[in-house]
Scaffold this motif. Structure first.
Motif, PDB file in Angstrom:
ATOM      1  N   ILE A  61       6.419   5.836 -16.611  1.00  0.00           N
ATOM      2  CA  ILE A  61       6.142   7.280 -16.692  1.00  0.00           C
ATOM      3  C   ILE A  61       4.651   7.543 -16.477  1.00  0.00           C
ATOM      4  CG2 ILE A  61       6.107   9.310 -18.209  1.00  0.00           C
ATOM      5  CD1 ILE A  61       8.628   8.104 -19.584  1.00  0.00           C
ATOM      6  N   GLY A  62       3.831   6.765 -17.169  1.00  0.00           N
ATOM      7  CA  GLY A  62       2.385   6.999 -17.143  1.00  0.00           C
ATOM      8  C   GLY A  62       1.737   6.695 -15.808  1.00  0.00           C
ATOM      9  N   GLY A  63       2.246   5.680 -15.088  1.00  0.00           N
ATOM     10  CA  GLY A  63       1.639   5.307 -13.813  1.00  0.00           C
ATOM     11  C   GLY A  63       1.595   6.447 -12.809  1.00  0.00           C
ATOM     12  N   PRO A  64       2.743   7.046 -12.481  1.00  0.00           N
ATOM     13  CA  PRO A  64       2.698   8.145 -11.515  1.00  0.00           C
ATOM     14  C   PRO A  64       1.952   9.373 -12.034  1.00  0.00           C
ATOM     15  CG  PRO A  64       4.983   7.600 -12.094  1.00  0.00           C
ATOM     16  CD  PRO A  64       4.101   6.645 -12.807  1.00  0.00           C
ATOM     17  N   VAL A  65       2.046   9.634 -13.340  1.00  0.00           N
ATOM     18  CA  VAL A  65       1.330  10.795 -13.900  1.00  0.00           C
ATOM     19  C   VAL A  65      -0.177  10.573 -13.794  1.00  0.00           C
ATOM     20  CG1 VAL A  65       0.858  12.091 -16.021  1.00  0.00           C
ATOM     21  CG2 VAL A  65       3.221  11.506 -15.414  1.00  0.00           C
ATOM     22  N   LEU A  66      -0.642   9.396 -14.209  1.00  0.00           N
ATOM     23  CA  LEU A  66      -2.070   9.078 -14.132  1.00  0.00           C
ATOM     24  C   LEU A  66      -2.554   9.087 -12.685  1.00  0.00           C
ATOM     25  CD1 LEU A  66      -4.555   8.225 -15.802  1.00  0.00           C
ATOM     26  CD2 LEU A  66      -3.819   5.850 -15.489  1.00  0.00           C
ATOM     27  N   SER A  67      -1.775   8.489 -11.805  1.00  0.00           N
ATOM     28  CA  SER A  67      -2.147   8.470 -10.393  1.00  0.00           C
ATOM     29  C   SER A  67      -2.234   9.889  -9.832  1.00  0.00           C
ATOM     30  CB  SER A  67      -1.136   7.649  -9.589  1.00  0.00           C
ATOM     31  OG  SER A  67      -1.511   7.598  -8.236  1.00  0.00           O
ATOM     32  N   HIS A  68      -1.284  10.730 -10.190  1.00  0.00           N
ATOM     33  CA  HIS A  68      -1.314  12.117  -9.712  1.00  0.00           C
ATOM     34  C   HIS A  68      -2.566  12.841 -10.223  1.00  0.00           C
ATOM     35  CE1 HIS A  68      -0.130  16.132  -8.544  1.00  0.00           C
ATOM     36  NE2 HIS A  68      -0.422  16.509  -9.770  1.00  0.00           N
ATOM     37  N   LEU A  69      -2.864  12.659 -11.499  1.00  0.00           N
ATOM     38  CA  LEU A  69      -4.019  13.345 -12.084  1.00  0.00           C
ATOM     39  C   LEU A  69      -5.339  12.898 -11.450  1.00  0.00           C
ATOM     40  CD1 LEU A  69      -3.010  13.343 -15.858  1.00  0.00           C
ATOM     41  CD2 LEU A  69      -3.036  15.311 -14.286  1.00  0.00           C
ATOM     42  N   LEU A  70      -5.422  11.616 -11.082  1.00  0.00           N
ATOM     43  CA  LEU A  70      -6.671  11.078 -10.541  1.00  0.00           C
ATOM     44  C   LEU A  70      -6.771  11.150  -9.020  1.00  0.00           C
ATOM     45  CD1 LEU A  70      -7.069   7.955 -12.854  1.00  0.00           C
ATOM     46  CD2 LEU A  70      -8.302  10.135 -13.006  1.00  0.00           C
ATOM     47  N   THR A  71      -5.629  11.114  -8.327  1.00  0.00           N
ATOM     48  CA  THR A  71      -5.681  11.019  -6.859  1.00  0.00           C
ATOM     49  C   THR A  71      -4.807  12.052  -6.143  1.00  0.00           C
ATOM     50  OG1 THR A  71      -3.817   9.480  -6.638  1.00  0.00           O
ATOM     51  CG2 THR A  71      -6.004   8.513  -7.082  1.00  0.00           C
ATOM     52  N   SER A  72      -4.047  12.828  -6.888  1.00  0.00           N
ATOM     53  CA  SER A  72      -3.063  13.776  -6.334  1.00  0.00           C
ATOM     54  C   SER A  72      -1.899  13.074  -5.633  1.00  0.00           C
ATOM     55  CB  SER A  72      -3.716  14.773  -5.379  1.00  0.00           C
ATOM     56  OG  SER A  72      -4.669  15.549  -6.071  1.00  0.00           O
ATOM     57  N   MET A  73      -1.739  11.761  -5.887  1.00  0.00           N
ATOM     58  CA  MET A  73      -0.594  11.011  -5.373  1.00  0.00           C
ATOM     59  C   MET A  73       0.159  10.438  -6.564  1.00  0.00           C
ATOM     60  SD  MET A  73      -2.035   8.886  -2.052  1.00  0.00           S
ATOM     61  CE  MET A  73      -2.947   7.732  -3.058  1.00  0.00           C
ATOM     62  N   PRO A  74       1.428  10.616  -6.647  1.00  0.00           N
ATOM     63  CA  PRO A  74       2.290  11.320  -5.696  1.00  0.00           C
ATOM     64  C   PRO A  74       2.088  12.830  -5.804  1.00  0.00           C
ATOM     65  CG  PRO A  74       3.568  10.648  -7.614  1.00  0.00           C
ATOM     66  CD  PRO A  74       2.191  10.090  -7.787  1.00  0.00           C
ATOM     67  N   PRO A  75       2.439  13.557  -4.741  1.00  0.00           N
ATOM     68  CA  PRO A  75       2.343  15.016  -4.806  1.00  0.00           C
ATOM     69  C   PRO A  75       3.206  15.564  -5.944  1.00  0.00           C
ATOM     70  CG  PRO A  75       2.794  14.283  -2.559  1.00  0.00           C
ATOM     71  CD  PRO A  75       2.925  13.082  -3.449  1.00  0.00           C
ATOM     72  N   VAL A  76       2.825  16.697  -6.462  1.00  0.00           N
ATOM     73  CA  VAL A  76       3.492  17.273  -7.628  1.00  0.00           C
ATOM     74  C   VAL A  76       4.998  17.447  -7.408  1.00  0.00           C
ATOM     75  CG1 VAL A  76       3.090  19.720  -7.103  1.00  0.00           C
ATOM     76  CG2 VAL A  76       3.225  18.967  -9.473  1.00  0.00           C
ATOM     77  N   ALA A  77       5.425  17.731  -6.190  1.00  0.00           N
ATOM     78  CA  ALA A  77       6.857  17.920  -5.911  1.00  0.00           C
ATOM     79  C   ALA A  77       7.654  16.625  -6.117  1.00  0.00           C
ATOM     80  CB  ALA A  77       7.056  18.424  -4.482  1.00  0.00           C
ATOM     81  N   PHE A  78       7.009  15.481  -5.947  1.00  0.00           N
ATOM     82  CA  PHE A  78       7.689  14.187  -6.086  1.00  0.00           C
ATOM     83  C   PHE A  78       7.446  13.528  -7.439  1.00  0.00           C
ATOM     84  CE2 PHE A  78       7.021  14.732  -1.519  1.00  0.00           C
ATOM     85  CZ  PHE A  78       8.325  14.610  -1.071  1.00  0.00           C
ATOM     86  N   LEU A  79       6.511  14.058  -8.205  1.00  0.00           N
ATOM     87  CA  LEU A  79       6.110  13.424  -9.462  1.00  0.00           C
ATOM     88  C   LEU A  79       7.258  13.267 -10.472  1.00  0.00           C
ATOM     89  CD1 LEU A  79       3.886  12.210 -11.218  1.00  0.00           C
ATOM     90  CD2 LEU A  79       3.246  14.539 -11.877  1.00  0.00           C
ATOM     91  N   PRO A  80       8.036  14.308 -10.784  1.00  0.00           N
ATOM     92  CA  PRO A  80       9.101  14.116 -11.790  1.00  0.00           C
ATOM     93  C   PRO A  80      10.141  13.069 -11.376  1.00  0.00           C
ATOM     94  CG  PRO A  80       8.725  16.449 -11.398  1.00  0.00           C
ATOM     95  CD  PRO A  80       7.958  15.710 -10.354  1.00  0.00           C
ATOM     96  N   GLY A  81      10.577  13.111 -10.136  1.00  0.00           N
ATOM     97  CA  GLY A  81      11.563  12.148  -9.662  1.00  0.00           C
ATOM     98  C   GLY A  81      11.016  10.737  -9.664  1.00  0.00           C
ATOM     99  N   MET A  82       9.776  10.585  -9.251  1.00  0.00           N
ATOM    100  CA  MET A  82       9.164   9.268  -9.220  1.00  0.00           C
ATOM    101  C   MET A  82       8.959   8.731 -10.630  1.00  0.00           C
ATOM    102  SD  MET A  82       6.033   8.188  -6.860  1.00  0.00           S
ATOM    103  CE  MET A  82       5.490   6.505  -6.745  1.00  0.00           C
ATOM    104  N   ALA A  83       8.572   9.600 -11.558  1.00  0.00           N
ATOM    105  CA  ALA A  83       8.399   9.175 -12.950  1.00  0.00           C
ATOM    106  C   ALA A  83       9.729   8.717 -13.546  1.00  0.00           C
ATOM    107  CB  ALA A  83       7.781  10.300 -13.776  1.00  0.00           C
ATOM    108  N   LEU A  84      10.813   9.415 -13.234  1.00  0.00           N
ATOM    109  CA  LEU A  84      12.142   8.983 -13.705  1.00  0.00           C
ATOM    110  C   LEU A  84      12.527   7.632 -13.119  1.00  0.00           C
ATOM    111  CD1 LEU A  84      14.339  12.214 -13.609  1.00  0.00           C
ATOM    112  CD2 LEU A  84      13.833  10.801 -15.595  1.00  0.00           C
TER     113      LEU A  84
END
Length: 183
Positions: A61-84
């Protein structure tokens, strides 16, 4: 100084979380590298295998959230699915390593990794079908996205994750699963 098991797991989880940010940056330097190789999966699988289901879940869960916050990857549209999806990878890898005991460490790792890869992809497919892309997602899209287009990443994960895990054991950064008895 010898670290206690929980401290070792927290330190390795923190390292895996950092790798969830750094590895995608490196792979995105290759055109299409992020999608083809799924680099964020590597530290999540490793964390689940090495640290157990709770730390694997946290990393997933934390990996994609942290990556999004620091690099905008993954894009917000893909973040919930990728975190799951990654949460399932970390959780299932950890659960399988806990419950699978073949007396062969390499086999335990591969069975756990393959189980996590399959369950995570099922979770992602169901999330897309039932939550994120209702009415626009089907079996063909799932097979194409998670198997056909993902084959370079699947292969990379099957080679690299067990090799890293076993290298950490050899370096005595992870405990051996089985004591080798000589008769």
């Amino acid at each position: 100084m010898k670290l206690n098991d929980n401290t070792r797991k927290m330190a390795l989880t923190a390292l895996c979380l950092a790798l969830c940010v750094v590895l995608p940056l490196a792979f995105h330097a290759i055109p299409g590298g992020g999608l083809a190789f799924s680099p964020m999966h590597i530290p999540v699988f490793l964390c689940g295998l090495a640290c157990g289901p709770l730390f694997g879940l946290i990393c997933g869960i934390g990996g994609p959230v942290l990556s999004h916050l620091l690099t905008s990857m993954p894009p917000v549209a893909f973040l919930p699915g990728m975190a799951l999806e990654l949460a399932a990878y970390g959780l299932i890898a950890g659960l399988c390593m806990h419950y699978i005991h073949t007396q062969k460490e390499s086999l335990d790792i591969y069975l756990s990794l393959l189980s996590a890869m399959l369950v995570g992809r099922l979770v992602a497919g169901l999330a897309n079908a039932w939550i994120f892309q209702v009415g626009h997602y089907n079996l063909q899209l799932w097979l194409t996205a998670y198997f056909l287009k993902a084959w370079p990443g699947l292969l990379l994960h099957l080679v690299l994750v067990p090799a890293i895990y076993l290298a950490l054991v050899k370096a005595q950064l992870l405990p051996k699963r089985y004591a080798h008895h000589r008769h």
